[in-house]
Structures are given as structure tokens and as C-alpha cells.
Design an enzyme around this catalytic site. Structure first.
Site, short mmCIF file in Angstrom:
data_model
loop_
_atom_site.label_atom_id
_atom_site.label_comp_id
_atom_site.label_asym_id
_atom_site.label_seq_id
_atom_site.Cartn_x
_atom_site.Cartn_y
_atom_site.Cartn_z
N GLU A 65 0.80 -1.24 0.00
CA GLU A 65 0.00 0.00 0.00
C GLU A 65 0.83 1.28 0.00
O GLU A 65 0.60 2.20 0.78
CB GLU A 65 -0.98 -0.03 1.20
CG GLU A 65 -1.88 -1.25 1.18
CD GLU A 65 -2.77 -1.37 2.43
OE1 GLU A 65 -2.81 -0.43 3.23
OE2 GLU A 65 -3.42 -2.43 2.60
N ASN A 96 2.02 -5.17 -3.07
CA ASN A 96 0.63 -5.51 -2.77
C ASN A 96 -0.17 -4.24 -2.47
O ASN A 96 0.32 -3.35 -1.77
CB ASN A 96 0.61 -6.43 -1.52
CG ASN A 96 -0.74 -7.06 -1.26
OD1 ASN A 96 -1.35 -7.65 -2.15
ND2 ASN A 96 -1.23 -6.91 -0.02
O1 G3I Z 1 -2.96 -8.24 18.89
C1 G3I Z 1 -3.43 -7.04 19.51
C2 G3I Z 1 -3.92 -7.37 20.90
O2 G3I Z 1 -2.84 -7.79 21.72
C3 G3I Z 1 -4.59 -6.13 21.50
O3 G3I Z 1 -5.14 -6.48 22.75
C4 G3I Z 1 -5.68 -5.66 20.55
C5 G3I Z 1 -6.40 -4.44 21.08
O4 G3I Z 1 -5.52 -3.32 20.96
O5 G3I Z 1 -5.11 -5.32 19.28
C6 G3I Z 1 -4.55 -6.48 18.68
O6 G3I Z 1 -4.01 -6.10 17.45
C7 G3I Z 1 -4.97 -5.87 16.44
C8 G3I Z 1 -4.65 -6.82 15.28
O7 G3I Z 1 -5.51 -6.54 14.18
C9 G3I Z 1 -4.84 -8.28 15.66
O8 G3I Z 1 -6.15 -8.50 16.01
C10 G3I Z 1 -4.81 -4.42 15.98
O9 G3I Z 1 -5.25 -3.57 17.03
C11 G3I Z 1 -5.66 -4.17 14.75
O10 G3I Z 1 -5.38 -2.89 14.23
C12 G3I Z 1 -5.28 -5.21 13.68
O11 G3I Z 1 -6.12 -4.98 12.57
C13 G3I Z 1 -5.61 -5.58 11.36
C14 G3I Z 1 -5.39 -4.47 10.31
O12 G3I Z 1 -4.96 -5.06 9.08
C15 G3I Z 1 -4.33 -3.50 10.76
O13 G3I Z 1 -3.11 -4.18 10.84
C16 G3I Z 1 -6.65 -6.57 10.85
O14 G3I Z 1 -6.76 -7.65 11.75
C17 G3I Z 1 -6.23 -7.08 9.48
O15 G3I Z 1 -7.26 -7.90 8.91
C18 G3I Z 1 -5.97 -5.92 8.52
O16 G3I Z 1 -5.49 -6.45 7.32
C19 G3I Z 1 -5.15 -5.49 6.30
C20 G3I Z 1 -3.93 -6.02 5.58
O17 G3I Z 1 -2.87 -6.19 6.51
C21 G3I Z 1 -3.54 -5.09 4.44
N1 G3I Z 1 -4.68 -4.91 3.53
C22 G3I Z 1 -5.88 -4.41 4.19
C23 G3I Z 1 -6.30 -5.37 5.30
C24 G3I Z 1 -7.58 -4.89 5.94
O18 G3I Z 1 -7.36 -3.66 6.59
#
Ligand code: G3I
Length: 309
Positions: free
Chosen positions: A124, A165
């Protein structure tokens, strides 16, 4: 079915449900031959501080994939999101950022050398208007950070496939034109890049045009690149009546991929509505929250079972 069609079918996976939910763990190797790390190979989770690499969770995913004969996509080495505090709470000089980024890419890829089939090296980096996203990497290193990332990645694991990507650039638009120009320049300068990932996050109300996606894949393949659909999901209104149209959209995109020799993998971003970043109520994936296959699942199997055109 996918192997017979010469394509990998994958999904994004998280360690928490993999440990806690038997249905989740059983569905993955039964239905997919490629696994993407949804979060645990991002810089934030991996790097609690500058001198620490926390590989435990990603090791668990890679071990699981290997023990089930699945390939692994590493997601993602260079991204502006989910970065560790220590990287974003101060500025770094060009030489400091060079060291940080090279050390990150080299250390992570060395740790998984020969075990991770493909990497989303840069994720991105382009905005909807085609300009480069203003990230800490662009700020410190300039546009060359992209080339440097790919060169460092190739040096770390010459056998891994290296991808750029992105989302919102599946069809023909200002963003996909800019990505085409970006990767064309990389290819022409012998930067080691193997392909482009089209994330394919779809809203059922604005589905991608199959002909435009096919044209975009064709122009990228003319550069000698692979193209993969890397993160497909199709957000619905939550109304079960959307399931049929959702199935059509999944099937259309898999068909486009199968008809393009350069399209080598088709992945969804999760597989059950129980665990999706989009919110369970949008029902974006192939299995419902009770792991029952949906029309979209059967539509993909139907496309895979058709004879190669
Ligand atoms: O693991 C921590 C946990 O320890 C903590 O208690 C909790 C609350 O703060 O957060 C957890 O981390 C979260 C993580 O997902 C795992 O669940 C993050 O806050 C949260 O921001 C993260 O969201 C991910 C997002 O990317 C940002 O990284 C989504 O699961 C994931 O599906 C999403 O995937 C992205 C791809 O990487 C790139 N393309 C777009 C796609 C959708 O946004």
C-alpha cells in the site's frame, strides 16, 4: 481442485483462533494450500523494540502451514500501518532508517529463509490519486525506499517470490495506472520484483469489472510479473439475499484469475464470517460464522471444476 488448475488457493490466518477454535484449524488445511499471516509478520507485532524480534506467533503459523503441506505468504515487510511506537514516535535520519529497514527485512527473511514462499515486500505505498503515500519510509529515504526494500529482500532470500501488494487498484484507474508505472520502472531497472498482489477488498454495491481486472492483469503480466489476488472479501449488507450476488462476484474474480496465465494465486482475507476484519455482520467470506459453506464457496468450487478454457 486448485492444484489441478495450477493455482494456489489461500486465506489469511490468525494464531489466536488457530489455537482456540478446532473448526478453524480443521478447515484451513482441508480447503486451502496457501496461508497468509494476517498480522503476526507485520512490524508492530514483530518488533516490540528496536533490538527485539518476537517470532513466536509467526513461527506457530509457519509450523502449522508446513505440517499441513501448505505454502506461506509473508505479510508484510514494509507498510505504513501497525508500525511499532519506537518507529513512529520520533524521526530518523536517512542513515538510521536505512539501517532499521535493512535490518528488519534481512533479519525477518533470514529467519524464514526457504520456509516462506512469497512476501508482500511493500504494501500500500500508492494513494488513490497515484502519488506515493507519505510514510515514515518515504520521508526518511525518498521514493528509493521501495527499490531498496526489494533489493534487500532478494539478498536475504533469493528464492522467495517478492510482491508489491495494494488495494483499490484491481481494475483500471488512476491508482492501478500509477502502480503499473511504478513496477514497470522497477522491472526496467532490474529490481528483483516477481509480482503484484491485488487485494480485492470488495463492497457488493461496487463490484470490480471483470474485463478491467483482466486488462490490468494482462498489462502487468506483459512486464513478466505474476499477479495474485491476495485478500479477497466481499462485504454485504448482511441481508442473506446478498449471498447470491456475493457468490457471483467471487466466481467472476476467480474466473478472471484462472483465465490469466500470470495469475498464480487466489486468496481470501480470512474464510469464516466468525473472524473478519470487516465485522461479522457484513458476512464477507466463504463460510458463515458456524463454518457452513456459503453460496460463494460453492461458486468457487464450480469455477474450479470447469474445464480450462
Ligand atoms: O494483537 C493485539 C492485541 O494484543 C490487543 O489487545 C488488541 C487491542 O488493541 O489489538 C490487537 O491487534 C490488532 C490486530 O488486528 C490483531 O487482532 C490491531 O489492534 C488491529 O489494528 C489489527 O487490525 C488488522 C489491520 O490489518 C491493521 O493491521 C486486521 O486484523 C487485518 O485484517 C488488517 O489487514 C489489512 C492487511 O494487513 C492489508 N490490507 C488491508 C487489510 C484490511 O485492513
Amino acid at each position: 481442485m486448485a492444484e489441478q488448475r495450477g493455482i494456489l488457493i489461500g486465506t489469511a490466518v490468525e494464531p489466536l483462533p488457530l489455537r482456540a477454535d478446532a473448526d478453524y484449524a480443521q478447515t484451513i488445511p482441508r480447503e486451502f494450500n496457501l496461508l497468509t499471516s494476517e498480522n503476526v509478520l507485520k512490524m508492530g507485532p514483530l518488533r516490540p523494540d528496536l533490538l527485539t524480534y518476537y517470532f513466536q506467533e509467526a513461527d506457530f503459523l509457519v509450523d502449522f502451514a508446513e505440517s499441513n503441506g501448505m505454502k506461506v505468504r509473508g505479510h508484510t515487510l514494509v507498510w505504513h500501518n501497525q508500525l511499532p511506537e519506537w518507529l513512529t514516535n520520533r524521526t530518523y535520519s536517512p542513515s538510521e532508517m536505512t539501517w532499521i529497514l535493512n535490518d528488519h527485512i534481512t533479519t525477518v527473511m533470514d529467519h524464514y529463509k526457504g520456509r516462506i514462499w512469497a512476501w508482500d515486500v511493500v504494501n500500500e505505498a500508492v494513494l488513490d490519486d497515484g502519488s506515493l503515500r507519505p510514510t515514515v519510509f518515504l520521508q526518511a529515504l525518498g521514493p528509493e525506499y521501495i527499490e531498496k526494500a526489494f533489493r534487500w529482500a532478494h539478498a536475504a532470500d533469493p528464492d522467495a517470490l517478492l510482491f508489491y501488494n495494494d488495494y483499490g487498484a484491481e481494475g483500471l484507474n488512476e491508482k492501478s495506472d500509477a502502480i503499473y508505472t511504478l513496477v514497470k520502472d522497477l522491472v526496467e531497472r532490474d529490481v528483483p520484483i516477481d509480482g503484484v498482489g491485488l487485494q480485492m477488498h470488495v463492497d457488493i454495491a461496487f463490484p470490480p469489472n471483470p474485463a478491467d481486472v483482466a486488462a490490468n492483469i494482462l498489462r502487468l503480466s506483459a512486464l513478466g510479473l505474476q499477479v495474485q489476488i491476495t485478500e479477497m472479501d466481499v462485504v454485504t449488507s448482511g441481508d442473506p439475499a446478498d449471498a447470491e450476488r456475493q457468490a457471483e462476484i467471487y466466481a467472476e474474480m476467480l474466473q478472471v484469475c484462472l483465465e490469466a496465465p500470470a495469475c498464480t494465486a487466489f486468496e481470501t482475507w480470512g474464510f469464516t464470517d466468525r473472524y473478519t476484519w470487516q465485522g461479522t455482520q457484513t458476512a464477507p467470506l466463504l463460510f458463515d460464522a458456524q463454518y457452513q459453506p456459503k453460496l460463494a464457496y460453492f461458486a468457487l468450487r464450480d469455477v474450479l471444476s470447469r474445464p480450462t478454457p
